[in-house]
Design an enzyme around this catalytic site. Structure first.
Site, PDB file in Angstrom:
ATOM      1  N   LYS A  69       0.859  -1.193   0.000  1.00  0.00           N
ATOM      2  CA  LYS A  69       0.000   0.000   0.000  1.00  0.00           C
ATOM      3  C   LYS A  69       0.881   1.224   0.000  1.00  0.00           C
ATOM      4  O   LYS A  69       1.840   1.314   0.779  1.00  0.00           O
ATOM      5  CB  LYS A  69      -0.871  -0.023   1.277  1.00  0.00           C
ATOM      6  CG  LYS A  69      -1.846   1.110   1.373  1.00  0.00           C
ATOM      7  CD  LYS A  69      -3.213   0.720   0.812  1.00  0.00           C
ATOM      8  CE  LYS A  69      -4.115   1.891   0.564  1.00  0.00           C
ATOM      9  NZ  LYS A  69      -3.960   2.507  -0.768  1.00  0.00           N
ATOM     10  N   GLN A  96       7.160   4.274   3.785  1.00  0.00           N
ATOM     11  CA  GLN A  96       5.758   3.833   3.833  1.00  0.00           C
ATOM     12  C   GLN A  96       5.587   2.551   4.656  1.00  0.00           C
ATOM     13  O   GLN A  96       4.561   2.367   5.309  1.00  0.00           O
ATOM     14  CB  GLN A  96       5.264   3.603   2.393  1.00  0.00           C
ATOM     15  CG  GLN A  96       3.767   3.499   2.246  1.00  0.00           C
ATOM     16  CD  GLN A  96       3.062   4.853   2.248  1.00  0.00           C
ATOM     17  OE1 GLN A  96       3.554   5.802   1.668  1.00  0.00           O
ATOM     18  NE2 GLN A  96       1.912   4.933   2.898  1.00  0.00           N
ATOM     19  N   LYS A 109       5.408   3.763   8.266  1.00  0.00           N
ATOM     20  CA  LYS A 109       4.201   4.570   8.462  1.00  0.00           C
ATOM     21  C   LYS A 109       2.985   3.653   8.566  1.00  0.00           C
ATOM     22  O   LYS A 109       2.178   3.770   9.480  1.00  0.00           O
ATOM     23  CB  LYS A 109       4.034   5.511   7.263  1.00  0.00           C
ATOM     24  CG  LYS A 109       2.806   6.377   7.334  1.00  0.00           C
ATOM     25  CD  LYS A 109       2.598   7.147   6.057  1.00  0.00           C
ATOM     26  CE  LYS A 109       3.867   7.824   5.602  1.00  0.00           C
ATOM     27  NZ  LYS A 109       3.656   8.925   4.686  1.00  0.00           N
ATOM     28  N   LYS A 125       5.370   2.120  -3.144  1.00  0.00           N
ATOM     29  CA  LYS A 125       5.237   3.459  -3.726  1.00  0.00           C
ATOM     30  C   LYS A 125       5.403   3.323  -5.227  1.00  0.00           C
ATOM     31  O   LYS A 125       6.073   2.394  -5.694  1.00  0.00           O
ATOM     32  CB  LYS A 125       6.321   4.393  -3.160  1.00  0.00           C
ATOM     33  CG  LYS A 125       5.975   5.862  -3.261  1.00  0.00           C
ATOM     34  CD  LYS A 125       5.006   6.312  -2.181  1.00  0.00           C
ATOM     35  CE  LYS A 125       4.521   7.717  -2.434  1.00  0.00           C
ATOM     36  NZ  LYS A 125       3.677   8.207  -1.331  1.00  0.00           N
ATOM     37  N   GLY A 156      -3.171   8.063  -4.110  1.00  0.00           N
ATOM     38  CA  GLY A 156      -2.606   9.268  -4.716  1.00  0.00           C
ATOM     39  C   GLY A 156      -1.376   9.767  -3.979  1.00  0.00           C
ATOM     40  O   GLY A 156      -1.027   9.266  -2.916  1.00  0.00           O
ATOM     41  N   ASP A 157      -0.716  10.728  -4.557  1.00  0.00           N
ATOM     42  CA  ASP A 157       0.405  11.451  -3.933  1.00  0.00           C
ATOM     43  C   ASP A 157       0.568  12.716  -4.772  1.00  0.00           C
ATOM     44  O   ASP A 157      -0.398  13.129  -5.444  1.00  0.00           O
ATOM     45  CB  ASP A 157       1.676  10.577  -3.922  1.00  0.00           C
ATOM     46  CG  ASP A 157       2.790  11.157  -3.048  1.00  0.00           C
ATOM     47  OD1 ASP A 157       2.681  11.083  -1.818  1.00  0.00           O
ATOM     48  OD2 ASP A 157       3.769  11.722  -3.597  1.00  0.00           O
ATOM     49  N   THR A 212      -5.245  13.228   5.284  1.00  0.00           N
ATOM     50  CA  THR A 212      -3.839  13.438   5.662  1.00  0.00           C
ATOM     51  C   THR A 212      -3.696  14.759   6.421  1.00  0.00           C
ATOM     52  O   THR A 212      -3.105  14.810   7.510  1.00  0.00           O
ATOM     53  CB  THR A 212      -2.929  13.410   4.416  1.00  0.00           C
ATOM     54  OG1 THR A 212      -3.173  12.199   3.714  1.00  0.00           O
ATOM     55  CG2 THR A 212      -1.462  13.474   4.807  1.00  0.00           C
ATOM     56  N   ASN A 259      -2.995  18.928  -1.754  1.00  0.00           N
ATOM     57  CA  ASN A 259      -3.967  18.220  -0.915  1.00  0.00           C
ATOM     58  C   ASN A 259      -3.639  18.319   0.577  1.00  0.00           C
ATOM     59  O   ASN A 259      -4.491  18.672   1.393  1.00  0.00           O
ATOM     60  CB  ASN A 259      -4.018  16.753  -1.372  1.00  0.00           C
ATOM     61  CG  ASN A 259      -4.909  15.922  -0.480  1.00  0.00           C
ATOM     62  OD1 ASN A 259      -4.526  15.562   0.624  1.00  0.00           O
ATOM     63  ND2 ASN A 259      -6.109  15.644  -0.936  1.00  0.00           N
ATOM     64  N   SER A 296      -7.339   5.384   3.865  1.00  0.00           N
ATOM     65  CA  SER A 296      -7.300   4.484   2.696  1.00  0.00           C
ATOM     66  C   SER A 296      -7.680   3.071   3.120  1.00  0.00           C
ATOM     67  O   SER A 296      -8.410   2.365   2.410  1.00  0.00           O
ATOM     68  CB  SER A 296      -5.895   4.444   2.098  1.00  0.00           C
ATOM     69  OG  SER A 296      -5.714   5.526   1.216  1.00  0.00           O
TER      70      SER A 296
HETATM   71  P1  NDP Z   1      -0.021  17.816  -4.263  1.00  0.00           P
HETATM   72  O1  NDP Z   1       0.460  17.476  -5.618  1.00  0.00           O
HETATM   73  O2  NDP Z   1      -1.482  17.919  -4.026  1.00  0.00           O
HETATM   74  O3  NDP Z   1       0.663  19.183  -3.771  1.00  0.00           O
HETATM   75  C1  NDP Z   1       2.026  19.354  -3.665  1.00  0.00           C
HETATM   76  C2  NDP Z   1       2.254  20.828  -3.366  1.00  0.00           C
HETATM   77  O4  NDP Z   1       3.630  21.041  -3.067  1.00  0.00           O
HETATM   78  C3  NDP Z   1       1.910  21.730  -4.535  1.00  0.00           C
HETATM   79  O5  NDP Z   1       1.395  22.935  -4.051  1.00  0.00           O
HETATM   80  C4  NDP Z   1       3.261  21.955  -5.208  1.00  0.00           C
HETATM   81  O6  NDP Z   1       3.368  23.175  -5.929  1.00  0.00           O
HETATM   82  C5  NDP Z   1       4.149  22.021  -3.986  1.00  0.00           C
HETATM   83  N1  NDP Z   1       5.518  21.662  -4.321  1.00  0.00           N
HETATM   84  C6  NDP Z   1       5.936  20.565  -4.980  1.00  0.00           C
HETATM   85  N2  NDP Z   1       7.264  20.591  -5.118  1.00  0.00           N
HETATM   86  C7  NDP Z   1       7.658  21.740  -4.544  1.00  0.00           C
HETATM   87  C8  NDP Z   1       8.915  22.350  -4.353  1.00  0.00           C
HETATM   88  N3  NDP Z   1      10.027  21.758  -4.807  1.00  0.00           N
HETATM   89  N4  NDP Z   1       8.957  23.540  -3.697  1.00  0.00           N
HETATM   90  C9  NDP Z   1       7.814  24.117  -3.232  1.00  0.00           C
HETATM   91  N5  NDP Z   1       6.605  23.585  -3.391  1.00  0.00           N
HETATM   92  C10 NDP Z   1       6.539  22.411  -4.023  1.00  0.00           C
HETATM   93  O7  NDP Z   1       0.632  16.740  -3.276  1.00  0.00           O
HETATM   94  P2  NDP Z   1       0.180  16.305  -1.830  1.00  0.00           P
HETATM   95  O8  NDP Z   1      -0.337  17.474  -1.075  1.00  0.00           O
HETATM   96  O9  NDP Z   1      -0.662  15.101  -1.971  1.00  0.00           O
HETATM   97  O10 NDP Z   1       1.567  15.828  -1.208  1.00  0.00           O
HETATM   98  C11 NDP Z   1       2.434  16.718  -0.512  1.00  0.00           C
HETATM   99  C12 NDP Z   1       3.380  15.908   0.345  1.00  0.00           C
HETATM  100  O11 NDP Z   1       2.637  15.104   1.263  1.00  0.00           O
HETATM  101  C13 NDP Z   1       4.272  14.917  -0.424  1.00  0.00           C
HETATM  102  O12 NDP Z   1       5.496  14.796   0.255  1.00  0.00           O
HETATM  103  C14 NDP Z   1       3.505  13.600  -0.301  1.00  0.00           C
HETATM  104  O13 NDP Z   1       4.339  12.473  -0.453  1.00  0.00           O
HETATM  105  C15 NDP Z   1       2.992  13.738   1.134  1.00  0.00           C
HETATM  106  N6  NDP Z   1       1.853  12.890   1.463  1.00  0.00           N
HETATM  107  C16 NDP Z   1       0.669  12.987   0.774  1.00  0.00           C
HETATM  108  C17 NDP Z   1      -0.402  12.212   1.164  1.00  0.00           C
HETATM  109  C18 NDP Z   1      -1.747  12.368   0.522  1.00  0.00           C
HETATM  110  O14 NDP Z   1      -2.719  11.791   1.081  1.00  0.00           O
HETATM  111  N7  NDP Z   1      -1.898  13.112  -0.541  1.00  0.00           N
HETATM  112  C19 NDP Z   1      -0.292  11.209   2.237  1.00  0.00           C
HETATM  113  C20 NDP Z   1       0.970  11.259   2.948  1.00  0.00           C
HETATM  114  C21 NDP Z   1       1.995  12.043   2.533  1.00  0.00           C
HETATM  115  P3  NDP Z   1       2.761  23.328  -7.426  1.00  0.00           P
HETATM  116  O15 NDP Z   1       1.294  23.552  -7.218  1.00  0.00           O
HETATM  117  O16 NDP Z   1       3.470  24.511  -7.975  1.00  0.00           O
HETATM  118  O17 NDP Z   1       3.082  22.052  -8.134  1.00  0.00           O
END
Ligand code: NDP
Length: 451
Positions: A90, A111, A114, A126, A165-166, A209, A241, A384
């Site tokens: 997962k 993961q 976690k 992943k 998703g991620d 999350t 997200n 999930s």
């Molecule tokens: P999203 O794609 O929804 O959002 C990512 C955000 O981070 C966007 O606003 C993006 O900007 C920004 N971003 C990406 N790279 C950079 C960078 N180098 N510098 C500054 N900003 C950046 O992803 P999530 O919110 O889903 O995921 C965010 C983090 O949380 C990741 O590390 C992911 O692995 C982790 N995570 C997510 C989970 C989930 O349920 N979604 C669960 C557990 C962990 P832009 O809009 O410009 O692309």
């Protein structure tokens, strides 16, 4: 030489192969679990560390798809099935140009622990692709998702491997991936989580999350005898997200989140960020955060180009609690120093491994409660699993039911982590506590299952 040093030395020769980001995650865990390895020789006897750091399998494949100009584009797809001692593989799928084998190995490795910390029956994995969704039309996203799933479908299943998703993969992408899986297999099963509610998604999965991050922080602050979040200024990075739902829950608990950021820059709005506007810009229009100041010219926008040394402007803003929710290594030693000097009382990681090892060390040495990602952002994978349970039993749980279960899960994770830290002589260190508790659960299952 202690066990941890021996183990690190052993793997150092592979450093170039397993490269920096995976090594960073592995090193943190091996050092953290040293007290456990010293006191429980069975883990060495069964070579648990050696077995854990190698994925069960790395699946790598070509994804050829047709863009809107009828040109064939080619990307690389991956799925890393790391460990299934506790349950089906997962873990999320990431679509971003920075995706490569090493990034996914680090994420898959994290993961495992976690998922173990949630106490639920989940293994670790992943996957993703170096495909860049930015600027692509909806049809291009659909065609890419279909092409990606045509290959991935050979390796996944509701009892085998259940992706979610991620970064770059939200409900829209999960919908297209699910649709293609269904066409290929003629099977309507819970093979993906994070599905839209209308065909099997769980209520609250999109929020899980971010909400979980705040629930964990509340539990940790209480455990540490610190003031709660009510009335406190908070800083958040990211605008995806995790960040948006962290901001949403912070408002709900009476805190004042004043920042957010994306890959081009950050917004500081001292009255509290305008969440409906943020959602409109980032979830609906999918445009740069710079547009925020068209509506709120009194807010401040700082472009990343103004920080050429690699520091991050979000962490210059004074706050009570900080929440890095964008991406890995986005908070370095200088940022930690800034936060501490400005009176930051706690830090919770919403993104995976957003803090560098030096930043973590600085927080720990100042005795500032630090919630590591593998514990604090486990709410997404927990919900999930609730989605998998609902799909398997053909039930639908209410928003309130899921919320209660999520809050309980986050509180239990926090307690489990704090107790493990205390038991192994590192009280108050949630990083070591999380690594020890997660490792123990997986390692004991691996021993019980034989080789
Ligand atoms: P999203 O794609 O929804 O959002 C990512 C955000 O981070 C966007 O606003 C993006 O900007 C920004 N971003 C990406 N790279 C950079 C960078 N180098 N510098 C500054 N900003 C950046 O992803 P999530 O919110 O889903 O995921 C965010 C983090 O949380 C990741 O590390 C992911 O692995 C982790 N995570 C997510 C989970 C989930 O349920 N979604 C669960 C557990 C962990 P832009 O809009 O410009 O692309």
């Amino acid at each position: 030489m202690g066990i941890a040093q021996e183990d690190i030395k052993k793997f150092e020769k592979n450093k170039s192969e397993c490269d920096a980001i995976f090594y960073q995650a592995m090193e943190e865990i091996i050092y953290s679990i040293a007290p456990l390895l010293e006191s429980e020789p069975k883990y060495k006897k069964y070579s648990i560390v050696e077995r854990l750091i190698v994925p069960d399998r790395i699946i790598k494949f070509k994804v050829a798809w047709l863009n809107d100009s009828n040109k064939i584009e080619v990307n690389t797809g991956y799925r890393i099935q790391f460990n299934n001692a506790l349950g089906p593989y997962k873990g999320g799928l990431r679509f971003h140009p920075s995706v490569n084998e090493s990034v996914l190995k680090f994420l898959g490795f994290e993961q495992i622990f976690k998922n173990a910390l949630t106490g639920l029956p989940l293994g670790g994995a992943k996957g993703g692709s170096d495909f860049d969704p930015k600027g692509k039309s909806d049809f291009e996203i659909m065609k890419f998702c279909s092409a990606y799933m045509r290959e991935l479908s050979k390796y996944i299943g509701a009892r085998i491997d259940v992706p979610a998703g991620d970064i770059g993969v939200g409900a829209r992408e999960i919908g297209y991936l699910f649709g293609e899986y269904k066409k290929i297999t003629s099977s309507y099963e819970g093979v993906l989580t994070g599905k839209p509610y209308m065909f099997g998604g769980s209520l609250m999965r999109p929020e899980a999350t971010g909400y979980g991050v705040v629930y964990f922080t509340q539990a940790m602050l209480e455990m540490e005898g610190k003031e709660g979040l009510d009335g406190k200024v908070c800083t958040v990075s990211g605008a995806g997200n995790v960040a948006l739902h962290t901001i949403e829950k912070l408002f709900q608990v009476g805190a004042l989140p004043v920042t957010c950021s994306d890959s081009s820059g950050m917004i500081y709005d001292s009255r509290g960020v305008d969440l409906p506007l943020l959602k409109e810009l980032k979830m609906n229009q999918r445009v740069s955060l710079e547009r925020y100041i068209d509506i709120h010219p009194e807010a401040k926008y700082i472009s990343v180009s103004e920080y050429p040394q690699g520091e991050h402007s979000v962490w210059d803003i004074p706050c009570y609690a900080a929440f890095p929710c964008a991406t890995q290594n986005e908070l370095n030693e200088a940022d930690a120093q800034n936060l501490i000097v400005n009176g930051c009382a706690c830090l919770t990681e919403g993104a995976n491994m957003p803090s560098t090892p030096e930043a973590i060390a600085m927080f720990l040495s100042h005795k500032i409660p630090f919630a590591p990602a593998k514990a604090a952002n486990a709410g997404g994978v927990a919900v999930s699993e609730f989605e998998m349970s609902q799909n398997a039993s053909m039930q639908r749980w209410s928003f309130e039911d899921v919320d209660v279960k999520l809050k309980e899960t986050m509180q239990q994770i926090c307690k489990r982590v704090a107790l493990s830290a205390k038991e192994y002589g590192v009280e108050g260190n949630y990083v070591d506590g999380a690594n020890i508790a997660g490792f123990k659960r997986v390692a004991d299952a691996m021993i019980a299952e034989g080789i």
